[in-house]
Design a protein around this motif. Structure first.
Motif, PDB file in Angstrom:
ATOM      1  N   VAL A 104       7.421 -12.345  -2.827  1.00  0.00           N
ATOM      2  CA  VAL A 104       6.711 -13.612  -3.052  1.00  0.00           C
ATOM      3  C   VAL A 104       5.271 -13.424  -3.501  1.00  0.00           C
ATOM      4  N   ALA A 105       4.762 -12.182  -3.449  1.00  0.00           N
ATOM      5  CA  ALA A 105       3.369 -11.933  -3.833  1.00  0.00           C
ATOM      6  C   ALA A 105       3.242 -10.515  -4.346  1.00  0.00           C
ATOM      7  N   ASP A 106       2.120 -10.235  -4.980  1.00  0.00           N
ATOM      8  CA  ASP A 106       1.859  -8.901  -5.511  1.00  0.00           C
ATOM      9  C   ASP A 106       1.278  -8.010  -4.424  1.00  0.00           C
ATOM     10  N   VAL A 107       1.782  -6.808  -4.335  1.00  0.00           N
ATOM     11  CA  VAL A 107       1.261  -5.834  -3.375  1.00  0.00           C
ATOM     12  C   VAL A 107      -0.102  -5.346  -3.860  1.00  0.00           C
ATOM     13  N   PRO A 108      -1.116  -5.298  -2.987  1.00  0.00           N
ATOM     14  CA  PRO A 108      -2.460  -4.852  -3.417  1.00  0.00           C
ATOM     15  C   PRO A 108      -2.428  -3.463  -4.045  1.00  0.00           C
ATOM     16  N   ARG A 109      -3.090  -3.318  -5.170  1.00  0.00           N
ATOM     17  CA  ARG A 109      -3.097  -2.040  -5.878  1.00  0.00           C
ATOM     18  C   ARG A 109      -4.508  -1.682  -6.310  1.00  0.00           C
TER      19      ARG A 109
ATOM     20  N   LYS B  89      -3.574  -6.667   5.454  1.00  0.00           N
ATOM     21  CA  LYS B  89      -2.854  -7.910   5.188  1.00  0.00           C
ATOM     22  C   LYS B  89      -1.566  -8.041   5.997  1.00  0.00           C
ATOM     23  N   LEU B  90      -0.810  -6.923   6.179  1.00  0.00           N
ATOM     24  CA  LEU B  90       0.539  -7.052   6.718  1.00  0.00           C
ATOM     25  C   LEU B  90       0.719  -6.527   8.140  1.00  0.00           C
ATOM     26  N   THR B  91      -0.234  -5.781   8.686  1.00  0.00           N
ATOM     27  CA  THR B  91      -0.061  -5.312  10.060  1.00  0.00           C
ATOM     28  C   THR B  91      -0.462  -6.412  11.038  1.00  0.00           C
TER      29      THR B  91
ATOM     30  N   ASN C 118       8.946  -6.429   6.469  1.00  0.00           N
ATOM     31  CA  ASN C 118       7.846  -7.330   6.106  1.00  0.00           C
ATOM     32  C   ASN C 118       7.301  -7.006   4.717  1.00  0.00           C
ATOM     33  N   LEU C 119       7.231  -5.716   4.400  1.00  0.00           N
ATOM     34  CA  LEU C 119       6.731  -5.314   3.085  1.00  0.00           C
ATOM     35  C   LEU C 119       7.672  -5.794   1.979  1.00  0.00           C
ATOM     36  N   VAL C 120       8.973  -5.624   2.183  1.00  0.00           N
ATOM     37  CA  VAL C 120       9.941  -6.080   1.180  1.00  0.00           C
ATOM     38  C   VAL C 120       9.875  -7.589   1.019  1.00  0.00           C
ATOM     39  N   GLY C 121       9.809  -8.312   2.137  1.00  0.00           N
ATOM     40  CA  GLY C 121       9.718  -9.769   2.049  1.00  0.00           C
ATOM     41  C   GLY C 121       8.445 -10.229   1.361  1.00  0.00           C
ATOM     42  N   TYR C 122       7.332  -9.566   1.660  1.00  0.00           N
ATOM     43  CA  TYR C 122       6.059  -9.937   1.036  1.00  0.00           C
ATOM     44  C   TYR C 122       6.080  -9.664  -0.461  1.00  0.00           C
TER      45      TYR C 122
ATOM     46  N   SER D  39       5.623  -2.192  30.139  1.00  0.00           N
ATOM     47  CA  SER D  39       6.074  -2.795  28.882  1.00  0.00           C
ATOM     48  C   SER D  39       5.324  -2.168  27.708  1.00  0.00           C
ATOM     49  N   PHE D  40       6.033  -2.004  26.578  1.00  0.00           N
ATOM     50  CA  PHE D  40       5.471  -1.327  25.411  1.00  0.00           C
ATOM     51  C   PHE D  40       5.309  -2.295  24.244  1.00  0.00           C
ATOM     52  N   ASN D  41       4.100  -2.331  23.717  1.00  0.00           N
ATOM     53  CA  ASN D  41       3.836  -3.065  22.485  1.00  0.00           C
ATOM     54  C   ASN D  41       3.359  -2.065  21.444  1.00  0.00           C
ATOM     55  N   GLY D  42       2.867  -2.541  20.313  1.00  0.00           N
ATOM     56  CA  GLY D  42       2.405  -1.609  19.289  1.00  0.00           C
ATOM     57  C   GLY D  42       2.250  -2.274  17.945  1.00  0.00           C
ATOM     58  N   ASP D  43       2.147  -1.466  16.937  1.00  0.00           N
ATOM     59  CA  ASP D  43       1.924  -1.958  15.581  1.00  0.00           C
ATOM     60  C   ASP D  43       2.462  -0.905  14.616  1.00  0.00           C
TER      61      ASP D  43
END
Length: 559
Positions: free
Chosen positions: A526-531, A544-546, A519-523, A326-330
Motif C-alpha cells: 500500500v506504500a513505498d518502502v523508504p529508500r 516506521k514499522l517497529t 507487516n513489511l509485506v503488507g506495508y 511474561s515475555f514481550n519484545g520487538d
C-alpha cells in the motif's frame, strides 16, 4: 532430570536423576553408529584438477572457477560431472596405477586414496568416457593428480579427538573424510543421487525423472560425522539423518499415508525431577534477578516482494512486562539474508528492553539484574564465534551503556537452541522419550557444552529433541542448572497449558520476526518502502514499522 550415558554402539541409556543421586535408568536409541579405524589407518591426500580443451583452443577447468567468479560454489550439475569423470579415470588407469586402491572424492579438488599414488596425468579420450559420456560426448579430458607434499591423515591422530582450541576453530578434516566415505559407495553404484549435501534414493535409471511434471516425495539421508564424548573418551559417530523432500516427478502425489500412532508420553517422575533441580536457580528468577533475552533472524524467501534486496527481520524478546514471567519484545530490519545480527541495532533493542524492565517493574528492577540468560535460535558450528564475539559483545555493550557505573556488569550465560537437525531418539520400547529427557554423553560433540532436550509432550509422530549448546557461561553455572532453567523456560508459553519445544524467549522472538516480515509485506502493498541511494533506508523503515514507539510494545501482543 535425565542425562544420557552410552550403552552400546547404537543405544543410549537415559538416567533420571534427582540432585544428587541417580533414581532410575532406561535404555534408548539414536541414529548414530560408532566407528573406529584400525590402528595405523591412513588416507593419502591428492589434489585433483580436471581440464579439457575446446575446439577453439580454450581450456576449461571443471574443478575451479575462473578468477572473476572464485567465490561462487560449483553447481550440483558440475559436481556430478566431476564425479563421473574421476570414476572413469579410476577405471581406465586401473585404480590410478594401483590395483585394489580405493578413493573418496569431494567432487571438487580433493581426493583421498588408500594407497599413496605418484603424481600423474590421465588422458581420457571420448571412447574412454563411460559415466561422463552423457555430459562430454566428444571431448578429450585430462585428469591431473598431484600427490607430492600433500601428506596423509592418520585416522587415529589424537589432534582430532583431544580438542583444545575454541569452538568454531576445530580441525574438521577427519569429519569431512568420514562423511565422504559414508556416501562414496552409493554414488559409485548409482543407487543414490546427490542434491546438495543430501543423498536421495534414485527412482529408476533416469535421474531426470526427479525433475519432470508432477510432485513426489523421495526418501534420502544427510551425511554427517560427529566426534562425540562417550564414557569420558572421544569417539567417531557416523550419523545418518533421514530426509524426506518433495521433488517434481513423472507421477502423481501418492494418495496413501502411513498411520501416525499416538501414545502416552507423559512421565510425572521426570517432571518432578526437573522441578526439584529447577528450584536451585529458580529463586533468582522468582526474585526478578534474572533478565532473559531471546532473539532470532527470519530471512526472506527466494522470491520475495523485493527480490534479493528484501530485508531480513530480527525478532528480540525479553521479560520486560509487568509480570516478570511474561515475555514481550520487538523486531527490526537489517540487510537481506545476513545471519549475523547487526550489533548496533541489537544493542539499541536490548537497551530498549532494559528501559522497559525498569519502567514496568521499578520496585524490583531499579538496578542491573544479577544474571542474564541469552537464548539464540539456530546457528551452524562455524557461526558460533560470530555469536560470541559480535552479538554477545553487543548485548554486553548495551548493559554497560545503560547502567554505566551505577551497577557492575552481570554475568552472562548464552545458549544456542535449534531444531534444524534430524537426530531421532527413542526409548527402550521404541517409543518417544519422556518430556524432561536430556541426552548428552554419546551424542554431544567433543569440546562443546552440548545437549539435546525433550521438553514438550509430542502429540503425534516422532519427537525431535531440541539441540542446545552453551557457548558462554560467565556465571560458572553447572550444566544441570542450565538444563533445568532452559527446561523451565519451555513452560512459560502461557498461550497453551503445556510445555513448548523451545524456550519461551526464542519462541516469542521467532513469532516477532514472522510478524515483522508480514507487516513489511503488507506495508509494501500500500506504500513505498523508504529508500536511499544505497537501497532500503533501514533507519526510516525501523522507525516506521517497529513497535518501539507504540503502546503495544509494553505488553505481549502476539502468540
Amino acid at each position: 532430570m535425565a542425562n544420557v550415558l552410552a550403552d552400546n554402539p547404537s543405544a543410549l541409556r537415559f538416567s533420571q536423576r534427582d540432585d544428587p543421586t541417580f533414581v532410575g535408568h532406561d535404555n534408548g536409541f539414536v541414529n548414530a553408529i560408532k566407528f573406529k579405524a584400525k590402528p595405523g589407518s591412513r588416507a593419502f591426500r591428492n589434489l585433483i584438477r580436471i581440464v579439457s580443451t575446446s575446439p577453439d583452443g580454450r581450456e576449461k577447468c571443471f574443478t575451479e572457477r575462473k578468477q572473476d567468479a572464485k567465490n561462487l560454489p560449483l553447481s550440483a550439475h558440475e559436481l556430478r560431472v566431476n564425479h563421473a569423470i574421476l570414476a572413469d579415470a579410476y577405471d581406465v588407469s586401473n585404480g590410478f596405477g594401483h590395483e585394489g586402491n580405493r578413493y573418496v572424492y569431494n567432487n571438487r579438488a580433493m581426493m583421498y586414496t588408500s594407497i599413496f599414488i605418484e603424481s600423474r596425468t590421465i588422458v581420457l579420450q571420448p571412447s574412454d568416457l563411460r559415466r561422463a559420456r552423457e555430459y562430454l560426448p566428444d571431448r578429450e579430458v585430462r585428469v591431473i593428480i598431484r600427490s607430492e607434499d600433500m601428506g596423509f591423515i592418520d585416522l587415529n591422530d589424537p589432534k582430532f579427538f583431544n580438542i583444545t582450541v575454541a569452538i568454531g576453530q576445530e580441525d574438521h578434516e577427519l569429519r569431512s573424510f568420514y562423511e565422504l566415505l559414508l556416501v562414496q559407495g552409493s554414488l559409485d553404484s548409482s543407487e543414490c543421487t546427490a542434491v546438495g549435501s543430501e543423498m536421495y534414493v534414485s527412482q529408476g535409471s533416469n535421474h531426470q525423472e526427479m525433475f519432470s511434471h508432477g510432485i513426489c516425495f523421495l526418501n534420502g539421508f544427510k551425511k554427517n560425522a560427529r566426534i562425540v564424548q562417550e564414557h569420558g573418551k572421544s569417539a567417531v559417530n557416523l550419523v545418518v539423518d533421514p530426509v524426506v523432500s518433495a521433488f517434481y516427478a513423472n507421477q502423481r502425489l501418492a494418495d496413501s499415508f502411513h498411520d501416525v500412532t499416538r501414545g502416552d508420553y507423559r512421565n510425572r517422575s521426570v517432571i518432578e525431577q526437573f522441578c526439584a533441580l529447577y528450584k536451585i536457580i529458580s529463586q533468582l528468577f522468582n526474585d526478578d534477578k534474572i533478565f532473559t533475552i531471546g532473539y532470532d533472524v527470519a530471512h526472506p524467501p527466494p522470491t520475495g516482494n523485493f527480490g534479493d534486496a528484501e530485508p531480513s527481520v530480527v525478532g528480540v524478546s525479553y521479560n520486560s512486562c509487568r509480570q516478570y514471567q511474561s515475555f514481550n519484545g520487538d523486531y527490526f530490519y537489517q540487510p537481506s539474508k545476513q545471519e549475523a545480527v547487526d550489533p548496533q541495532l541489537l544493542k539499541k533493542a536490548i537497551m530498549h528492553g532494559l528501559r522497559m524492565r525498569r519502567t514496568q517493574r521499578p520496585n524490583t528492577c531499579s538496578s542491573a539484574p544479577e544474571l542474564v540468560f541469552v537464548f539464540r535460535d539456530g546457528l551452524s558450528e562455524g557461526q558460533i564465534p560470530m555469536a560470541k564475539l559480535v552479538e554477545l559483545a553487543a548485548i554486553k555493550d548495551a548493559f554497560e551503556e545503560y547502567y554505566g557505573s551505577e551497577s557492575p556488569l552481570p554475568p552472562f550465560v548464552m545458549v544456542l537452541a535449534t531444531k534444524r537437525h534430524n537426530r531421532r531418539f527413542y526409548s527402550s520400547v521404541r517409543d518417544n522419550v519422556a518430556p524432561g529427557t536430556v541426552a548428552s554423553d554419546g551424542i554431544a560433540r567433543v569440546g562443546a557444552n552440548e545437549f539435546y532436550m525433550q521438553s514438550a509432550y509430542p502429540i503425534q509422530g516422532t519427537s525431535k529433541l531440541t539441540n542446545y549448546e552453551v557457548i558462554s557461561n560467565d556465571a560458572s553455572l553447572s550444566l544441570n542448572d542450565i538444563q533445568a532453567f532452559t527446561h523451565g523456560m519451555c513452560y512459560t508459553h502461557q498461550i497453551v497449558a503445556s510445555a513448548v519445544s523451545l524456550p519461551e524467549p526464542v519462541f516469542v522472538a521467532h513469532e516477532l520476526a514472522k510478524r515483522g516480515r508480514n507487516n513489511l509485506v503488507g506495508y509494501s502493498n500500500v506504500a513505498d518502502v523508504p529508500r536511499s541511494d544505497d537501497g532500503i533506508d533501514f533507519a526510516k523503515l525501523n522507525k516506521k514499522l517497529t513497535y518501539r514507539r507504540n503502546e503495544l510494545v509494553h505488553r505481549r501482543f502476539n502468540a
